[in-house]
Design an enzyme around this catalytic site. Structure first.
Site, PDB file in Angstrom:
ATOM      1  N   ASP A  76      -9.363 -50.866  39.818  1.00  0.00           N
ATOM      2  CA  ASP A  76      -8.816 -49.637  40.139  1.00  0.00           C
ATOM      3  C   ASP A  76      -9.736 -48.752  41.015  1.00  0.00           C
ATOM      4  O   ASP A  76     -11.093 -49.104  40.796  1.00  0.00           O
ATOM      5  CB  ASP A  76      -8.602 -48.910  38.938  1.00  0.00           C
ATOM      6  CG  ASP A  76      -9.549 -48.692  38.218  1.00  0.00           C
ATOM      7  OD1 ASP A  76     -10.459 -49.323  38.009  1.00  0.00           O
ATOM      8  OD2 ASP A  76      -9.514 -47.516  37.440  1.00  0.00           O
ATOM      9  N   GLU A 141     -10.938 -48.353  34.771  1.00  0.00           N
ATOM     10  CA  GLU A 141     -12.295 -48.044  34.696  1.00  0.00           C
ATOM     11  C   GLU A 141     -12.296 -46.583  35.168  1.00  0.00           C
ATOM     12  O   GLU A 141     -12.956 -45.730  34.449  1.00  0.00           O
ATOM     13  CB  GLU A 141     -13.257 -48.829  35.252  1.00  0.00           C
ATOM     14  CG  GLU A 141     -14.457 -48.674  34.946  1.00  0.00           C
ATOM     15  CD  GLU A 141     -15.438 -47.421  35.791  1.00  0.00           C
ATOM     16  OE1 GLU A 141     -16.367 -47.024  35.549  1.00  0.00           O
ATOM     17  OE2 GLU A 141     -14.591 -47.001  36.677  1.00  0.00           O
TER      18      GLU A 141
END
Length: 443
Positions: A76, A141
């Site tokens: 991400d 994250e």
């Protein structure tokens, strides 16, 4: 363009922004691309759904007589805003002056794919890996990894390993091998100050009613002494002091002298807690920072109002042995104590992550240093990191395993900012580093 760069460009083209629900399908598509890539390398793969975004797991065939290495990364990325400040579209990668420009180029897709391609290259050249490998890639994250710790608890036995390696940190200077052995923790909060029921005319009511924007400014000012020391009661009580060998080593690290910080940041002057260098402040001292502040009229020209509310967003970077929840309670107590009269205060405690530190002189630490030395000229530099990867301490708490931080990011990578970039040289070095690292960890 090399096949490796073509794959990185494909990876970077996914707008896998985890914090924005509009990109949920993009995040899933990116995870599925990883599954296809890893399966094509001959690894067994698993896509694990979570309440948020998926976790990707891949393994080679494990042998009981080999060390087991877990490599972590995240697919991400941060939002690309503000789009107007990008020289080229954030999800249309472009090479300029030897650097790849795209959102996620450094954080973390470029560094992460370098590990994948290093594994692929070893498999093609030797037919097998020198270690048992577990690849764990998550899609959350950038929003604090809310579902990874529960996943680790649930799959603790399947994820048992001897050591963990992560490339999601920085190197101190170009072509300089860097081993990180510590990370600062983080604790976030948002403060909302409310006063009158609606915006008021500042001439008719100013001086008779407390101004929430002024109150926020006073609260922010209360967080520090004039010299930059954090003024929250008990903030430094548990801070682990710097070791003498750390201060001696860090004084010799290239690229992190005070003048380097000035050049990289473009700041007119340095400022911070007295009696510490800039590197010491960012690697081993805690901070309290304002990330956003607002209230009242923000448009062009004047609008003479007394705003009904104002806010400030805060993040505290923590060091061993500070506990985030303890520090957040100390922050809340401080804010409530120093809130000016005539307004209401609401403190919302946000996400947090523990600080992390390990021994860089352990056997695995020495193996990582040998791998860095085989990849980059000169002796590796041993540092702590100013940033936070909250899951690293969770790895330690849940799996009982240390983490090696093998950073490939440079200080001017523009991580989380427009024009994020990653040198091709570092991407290619990361592939070689992975090959050397697995060989050294196997010994």
């Amino acid at each position: 363009m090399t096949p490796e760069l073509q794959e990185l460009f494909t990876f970077l083209a996914f707008p896998s922004v985890s914090t924005d629900s509009k990109h949920k399908q993009d995040v899933l598509s990116c995870a599925n691309w990883l599954i296809e890539k890893l399966s094509g390398m001959g690894l067994s793969t698993e896509l694990h759904e979570t309440p948020g975004h998926p976790i990707v797991i891949a393994r080679n065939e494990h042998s009981p007589d080999k060390k087991t290495v877990l490599i972590y990364g995240h697919y991400d990325v941060q939002p690309a805003d503000p789009l107007a400040l990008w020289d080229t579209p954030p999800f249309a990668p472009e090479i300029r002056d030897g650097k790849i420009y795209a959102r996620g180029a450094t954080d973390n897709k470029g560094q992460m794919l370098a590990h994948i391609l290093g594994i692929e290259k070893t498999l093609k050249e030797k037919g097998k890996l020198p270690v048992n490998i577990i690849l764990l890639f998550e899609g959350e994250e950038e929003i604090g990894s809310p579902n990874l710790a529960p996943f680790l608890e649930k799959h603790k036995q399947d994820l048992a390993c001897d050591i963990i390696a992560i490339s999601d940190t920085g190197m101190v200077a170009p072509n300089t091998g860097t081993l990180g052995y510590g990370l600062r923790g983080i604790a976030c909060a948002e403060v909302k100050i409310t006063g009158p029921a609606r915006d008021l005319h500042s001439g008719l009511f100013g001086g008779a009613v407390a101004n929430p924007a002024t109150a926020v400014a006073q609260l922010v000012a209360s967080l520090h002494l004039p010299d930059g020391t954090v003024a929250i009661d008990g903030f430094y009580d548990e801070v682990r002091p710097l070791e003498d060998w750390e201060r001696e080593m860090w004084a010799k690290v290239p690229g992190v002298k005070d003048e380097d910080f000035l050049e990289v940041t473009g700041s007119p002057a340095l400022f911070g807690e007295p009696n510490y260098s800039s590197a010491e402040r960012t690697w081993a001292r805690p901070t309290a920072e304002v990330n956003g502040i607002g209230g009242g009229y923000q448009g062009e020209g004047s609008k003479t109002v007394l705003p009904a509310e104002a806010f400030v967003k805060l993040s505290l970077r923590l060091v061993p042995d500070q506990e985030p929840q303890v520090i957040l309670q100390k922050l809340k107590t401080h804010l409530e104590k120093h809130c000016p009269p005539g307004v209401n205060i609401e403190v919302e405690l946000g996400h947090d992550g523990k600080p992390y530190a390990c021994d860089p002189h352990s056997d695995f630490g020495k193996a990582a240093q040998r791998a860095l030395k085989a990849t980059f000229p000169g002796e590796p530099m041993l540092i702590r990191e100013g940033g936070s990867i909250p899951i690293v301490q969770a790895f330690q708490d849940i799996l009982g395993t240390d983490t090696l931080l093998l950073g490939l990011a440079l200080a001017d990578a523009q991580i989380h900012s427009p024009n994020e970039n990653f040198p091709i040289q570092n991407f290619e070095a990361g592939i070689r580093l992975n090959q050397a690292l697995l060989e050294e960890l196997a010994k």
